[in-house]
Design a protein around this motif. Structure first.
Motif, PDB file in Angstrom:
ATOM      1  N   LEU A 165     -10.346   5.965 -14.386  1.00 22.27           N
ATOM      2  CA  LEU A 165      -9.758   5.084 -13.382  1.00 22.27           C
ATOM      3  C   LEU A 165      -8.657   4.222 -13.999  1.00 22.27           C
ATOM      4  N   PHE A 166      -7.550   4.108 -13.278  1.00 26.80           N
ATOM      5  CA  PHE A 166      -6.442   3.265 -13.693  1.00 26.80           C
ATOM      6  C   PHE A 166      -6.392   2.033 -12.802  1.00 26.80           C
ATOM      7  N   ARG A 167      -5.980   0.923 -13.378  1.00 23.89           N
ATOM      8  CA  ARG A 167      -5.916  -0.316 -12.616  1.00 23.89           C
ATOM      9  C   ARG A 167      -4.492  -0.585 -12.174  1.00 23.89           C
ATOM     10  N   SER A 168      -4.333  -0.970 -10.926  1.00 23.71           N
ATOM     11  CA  SER A 168      -3.046  -1.394 -10.400  1.00 23.71           C
ATOM     12  C   SER A 168      -3.173  -2.883 -10.121  1.00 23.71           C
ATOM     13  N   GLU A 169      -2.538  -3.724 -10.937  1.00 22.34           N
ATOM     14  CA  GLU A 169      -2.805  -5.161 -10.925  1.00 22.34           C
ATOM     15  C   GLU A 169      -2.750  -5.768  -9.525  1.00 22.34           C
ATOM     16  N   GLY A 170      -3.708  -6.560  -9.207  1.00 24.48           N
ATOM     17  CA  GLY A 170      -3.805  -7.213  -7.918  1.00 24.48           C
ATOM     18  C   GLY A 170      -5.264  -7.416  -7.567  1.00 24.48           C
ATOM     19  N   TYR A 171      -5.532  -8.413  -6.739  1.00 25.13           N
ATOM     20  CA  TYR A 171      -6.887  -8.724  -6.308  1.00 25.13           C
ATOM     21  C   TYR A 171      -6.989  -8.577  -4.798  1.00 25.13           C
ATOM     22  N   THR A 172      -8.125  -8.104  -4.345  1.00 24.31           N
ATOM     23  CA  THR A 172      -8.413  -8.079  -2.922  1.00 24.31           C
ATOM     24  C   THR A 172      -9.921  -8.005  -2.727  1.00 24.31           C
ATOM     25  N   ASN A 173     -10.401  -8.423  -1.567  1.00 20.99           N
ATOM     26  CA  ASN A 173     -11.812  -8.228  -1.247  1.00 20.99           C
ATOM     27  C   ASN A 173     -11.965  -7.443   0.050  1.00 20.99           C
ATOM     28  N   LEU A 174     -10.944  -6.626   0.341  1.00 21.08           N
ATOM     29  CA  LEU A 174     -10.989  -5.668   1.435  1.00 21.08           C
ATOM     30  C   LEU A 174     -10.651  -4.283   0.890  1.00 21.08           C
ATOM     31  N   SER A 175     -11.114  -3.250   1.564  1.00 21.60           N
ATOM     32  CA  SER A 175     -10.805  -1.887   1.133  1.00 21.60           C
ATOM     33  C   SER A 175      -9.297  -1.645   1.159  1.00 21.60           C
ATOM     34  N   MET A 176      -8.809  -0.853   0.209  1.00 23.62           N
ATOM     35  CA  MET A 176      -7.413  -0.470   0.174  1.00 23.62           C
ATOM     36  C   MET A 176      -7.161   0.727   1.077  1.00 23.62           C
ATOM     37  N   THR A 177      -5.859   1.027   1.320  1.00 24.04           N
ATOM     38  CA  THR A 177      -5.448   2.253   1.998  1.00 24.04           C
ATOM     39  C   THR A 177      -4.188   2.762   1.320  1.00 24.04           C
ATOM     40  N   ALA A 178      -3.813   4.026   1.583  1.00 26.99           N
ATOM     41  CA  ALA A 178      -2.666   4.604   0.883  1.00 26.99           C
ATOM     42  C   ALA A 178      -2.086   5.764   1.675  1.00 26.99           C
ATOM     43  N   ALA A 179      -0.812   6.085   1.377  1.00 32.35           N
ATOM     44  CA  ALA A 179      -0.128   7.225   1.989  1.00 32.35           C
ATOM     45  C   ALA A 179       1.007   7.656   1.080  1.00 32.35           C
ATOM     46  N   SER A 180       1.413   8.919   1.209  1.00 28.62           N
ATOM     47  CA  SER A 180       2.542   9.461   0.478  1.00 28.62           C
ATOM     48  C   SER A 180       3.744   9.501   1.400  1.00 28.62           C
ATOM     49  N   PHE A 181       4.883   8.915   0.936  1.00 30.80           N
ATOM     50  CA  PHE A 181       6.071   8.834   1.780  1.00 30.80           C
ATOM     51  C   PHE A 181       7.321   8.826   0.908  1.00 30.80           C
ATOM     52  N   GLY A 182       8.286   9.708   1.244  1.00 31.34           N
ATOM     53  CA  GLY A 182       9.555   9.735   0.533  1.00 31.34           C
ATOM     54  C   GLY A 182       9.397   9.945  -0.960  1.00 31.34           C
ATOM     55  N   ASN A 183       8.538  10.875  -1.352  1.00 28.62           N
ATOM     56  CA  ASN A 183       8.290  11.183  -2.766  1.00 28.62           C
ATOM     57  C   ASN A 183       7.730  10.000  -3.544  1.00 28.62           C
ATOM     58  N   ARG A 184       7.103   9.072  -2.837  1.00 20.74           N
ATOM     59  CA  ARG A 184       6.466   7.945  -3.494  1.00 20.74           C
ATOM     60  C   ARG A 184       5.073   7.753  -2.904  1.00 20.74           C
ATOM     61  N   LEU A 185       4.214   7.195  -3.716  1.00 23.01           N
ATOM     62  CA  LEU A 185       2.868   6.860  -3.282  1.00 23.01           C
ATOM     63  C   LEU A 185       2.835   5.381  -2.916  1.00 23.01           C
ATOM     64  N   PHE A 186       2.391   5.089  -1.694  1.00 19.08           N
ATOM     65  CA  PHE A 186       2.312   3.717  -1.192  1.00 19.08           C
ATOM     66  C   PHE A 186       0.845   3.317  -1.090  1.00 19.08           C
ATOM     67  N   ALA A 187       0.500   2.197  -1.710  1.00 12.01           N
ATOM     68  CA  ALA A 187      -0.839   1.617  -1.589  1.00 12.01           C
ATOM     69  C   ALA A 187      -0.733   0.289  -0.863  1.00 12.01           C
ATOM     70  N   PHE A 188      -1.690   0.009   0.014  1.00  6.57           N
ATOM     71  CA  PHE A 188      -1.687  -1.210   0.812  1.00  6.57           C
ATOM     72  C   PHE A 188      -2.980  -1.983   0.566  1.00  6.57           C
ATOM     73  N   ALA A 189      -2.859  -3.302   0.541  1.00  9.32           N
ATOM     74  CA  ALA A 189      -4.028  -4.173   0.383  1.00  9.32           C
ATOM     75  C   ALA A 189      -3.778  -5.474   1.129  1.00  9.32           C
ATOM     76  N   ILE A 190      -4.847  -6.104   1.541  1.00  6.96           N
ATOM     77  CA  ILE A 190      -4.768  -7.425   2.167  1.00  6.96           C
ATOM     78  C   ILE A 190      -4.945  -8.464   1.071  1.00  6.96           C
ATOM     79  N   GLY A 191      -4.069  -9.444   1.061  1.00  8.69           N
ATOM     80  CA  GLY A 191      -4.042 -10.391  -0.041  1.00  8.69           C
ATOM     81  C   GLY A 191      -5.242 -11.318  -0.087  1.00  8.69           C
ATOM     82  N   THR A 192      -5.495 -11.809  -1.277  1.00 13.77           N
ATOM     83  CA  THR A 192      -6.516 -12.804  -1.509  1.00 13.77           C
ATOM     84  C   THR A 192      -6.060 -13.681  -2.657  1.00 13.77           C
ATOM     85  N   ASP A 193      -6.529 -14.888  -2.692  1.00 12.89           N
ATOM     86  CA  ASP A 193      -6.221 -15.747  -3.824  1.00 12.89           C
ATOM     87  C   ASP A 193      -7.366 -15.765  -4.822  1.00 12.89           C
ATOM     88  N   GLN A 194      -8.150 -14.656  -4.799  1.00 10.39           N
ATOM     89  CA  GLN A 194      -9.233 -14.540  -5.766  1.00 10.39           C
ATOM     90  C   GLN A 194      -8.662 -14.530  -7.182  1.00 10.39           C
TER      91      GLN A 194
END
Length: 325
Positions: A12-41
């Motif tokens: 497993l690789f870490r992508s820096e950032g904190y969240t306490n909700l599940s992530m989501t992702a999609a492939s678009f324009g030859n790039r991988l996009f990951a989405f998260a809801i922010g937290t100040d954790q």
């Protein structure tokens, strides 16, 4: 479940950032996009959801650009649902008013601004593209009784702007968890966790007529949402499997603000994957190598014909894993 030999992930690789909700992702324009809801954790343990959407992108699926503000200025306290349609990236979100909204971009930078597509739900939606139509699936909400009605609804569009309106899909079935959807062999497939914690699939060849629900063999029971993607003619169905299978909740977790759904059940889960080339015959769920434990549901997407899985670690950081070619 045994560890996967058909699905040998890297560590497993870490992508820096904190969240306490599940992530989501999609492939678009030859790039991988990951989405998260922010937290100040922070490492000191302070937790708070800022309700903003953030995104992180990668051109090779391993090195990441860093988290930045995502689409629009809307607010949500549930995971978003991204999908690519007609050369645009669409992101569906549940507003703090529980209405379903959509925002889109053609370059990953400039966004259209969010607009309503109708519907009222307390749970994240599932999205996919089938026969040149966008499909959005949600779990209905009974505003008279202030609870989910447990039924599964769909809303479709041919352009991402004009919508059919939500209608109940065929086959009946009840769930209190978000569903997952994908397409394989000209079949639209919707996966759901039943009230018995088992996984079921419903199929349609035209988006209007449905086969009815059948159990997915080889799946462990779970009380967290499923994740699904199709890669190279195979379905990869990801499941968060509790480390103590006897600890399944007697009732489904409820979404905020009613209860702790987005933050998990405060119990530990491992990541397992079940695969199929026809949505009928399955390999059986196998634990993914190199994956730590999580408190939340996982996310899955296809990038460069490789399956990618995303999870939030026990430390609240965002992680991803992929099958090395």
């Amino acid at each position: 479940p045994p560890r996967s030999t058909l699905f040998p992930y890297t560590t497993l690789f870490r992508s820096e950032g904190y969240t306490n909700l599940s992530m989501t992702a999609a492939s678009f324009g030859n790039r991988l996009f990951a989405f998260a809801i922010g937290t100040d954790q922070t490492p000191s343990g302070h937790v708070g959801v800022d309700e903003k959407i953030y995104l992180n992108t990668s051109s090779n699926g391993q090195n990441w650009d860093g988290w930045r503000d995502g689409p629009g200025d809307g607010r949500t306290d549930l995971p978003v649902a991204p999908v690519v349609f007609n050369n645009r990236l669409f992101v569906f979100e549940i507003g703090t008013d529980w209405i379903v909204y959509v925002n889109s971009t053609e370059d990953g930078q400039q966004w259209s601004g969010r607009s309503q597509i109708g519907g009222l739900t307390h749970l994240p939606v599932a999205v996919t593209v089938f026969q040149n139509r966008l499909y959005v699936f949600d779990i209905g909400y009974d505003s008279n009784h202030f609870e989910n009605d447990q039924k599964i609804y769909a809303n479709t569009s041919t352009d991402g702007q004009h919508w059919s309106g939500f209608f109940e899909i065929g086959g009946g079935g009840l769930t209190n968890l978000p569903v997952a959807a994908t397409v394989l062999n000209e079949q639209l497939l919707v996966f759901a966790v039943g009230e018995d914690y088992r996984t079921y699939v419903n199929r349609s060849g035209d988006g209007g007529h449905w086969s009815g629900w059948s159990e997915v063999p080889g799946q462990p029971q779970t009380d967290l949402p499923l994740a699904v993607t199709t890669v190279a003619g195979r379905i990869c169905l990801g499941t968060a499997w509790p480390t103590n299978p006897n600890s399944l909740q007697p009732f489904f977790p409820q979404p905020a603000p009613i209860g702790p759904y987005p933050f998990g059940n405060n119990r530990k889960y491992r990541m397992v994957v079940n695969q199929s080339a026809d949505a009928q015959n399955w390999t059986g769920a196998k634990e993914v190598w190199g994956v730590g434990q999580t408190l939340l549901g996982v996310a899955a997407t296809n990038f460069e014909d490789q399956p990618y899985l995303f999870a939030v670690g026990m430390d609240g950081r965002t992680y991803f894993n992929f099958r090395r070619a």
